[in-house]
Design a protein around this motif. Structure first.
Motif: not given
Length: 118
Positions: A105-112
């Motif tokens: 699964e490829i999932r963008p990260i919105h918070d680091f």
């Protein structure tokens, strides 16, 4: 983020040669992505049987041994990558698919939180 899924029973049944093959493939990917600066971090996860799932409810939280969802394939590892395009993320993710990692699964990260996001 690249989330990798495998069947824990199949992982346990792997031969030493199969484990070595998987290790070499991931080692090559790490080396390539560290060279380009795209690999931020990652980890392999323990077997689902060794996890604890905590569920929220209005009556109070409850804990149970085992994974969140009962399924043949379970989350087994992850990479946090930083790449220029979704197509590049897919290209990287496709490199981890094999007889062991059967879904990615490829999932963008919105918070680091606490990671260098530059």
């Amino acid at each position: 983020m690249v989330l990798m899924y495998a069947d824990p029973a199949a992982t346990e049944a792997m031969t030493a040669e199969e484990r070595a093959e998987v290790f070499l493939r991931h080692e090559a990917l790490h080396r390539d992505l560290e060279g380009t600066g795209e690999m931020l971090n990652g980890a392999g996860l323990v077997y689902p049987r060794d996890t604890t799932t905590i569920r929220w409810s209005r009556e109070g939280n409850s804990a149970a041994d085992g994974p969140f969802v009962e399924a043949a394939e379970q989350l087994t590892a992850y990479y946090v990558i930083d790449c220029a395009t979704p197509e590049r993320a897919r290209e990287i993710a496709e490199r981890v698919l094999d007889f062991h990692v059967v879904a990615v699964e490829i999932r963008p990260i919105h918070d680091f939180f606490g990671m260098d996001d530059s």
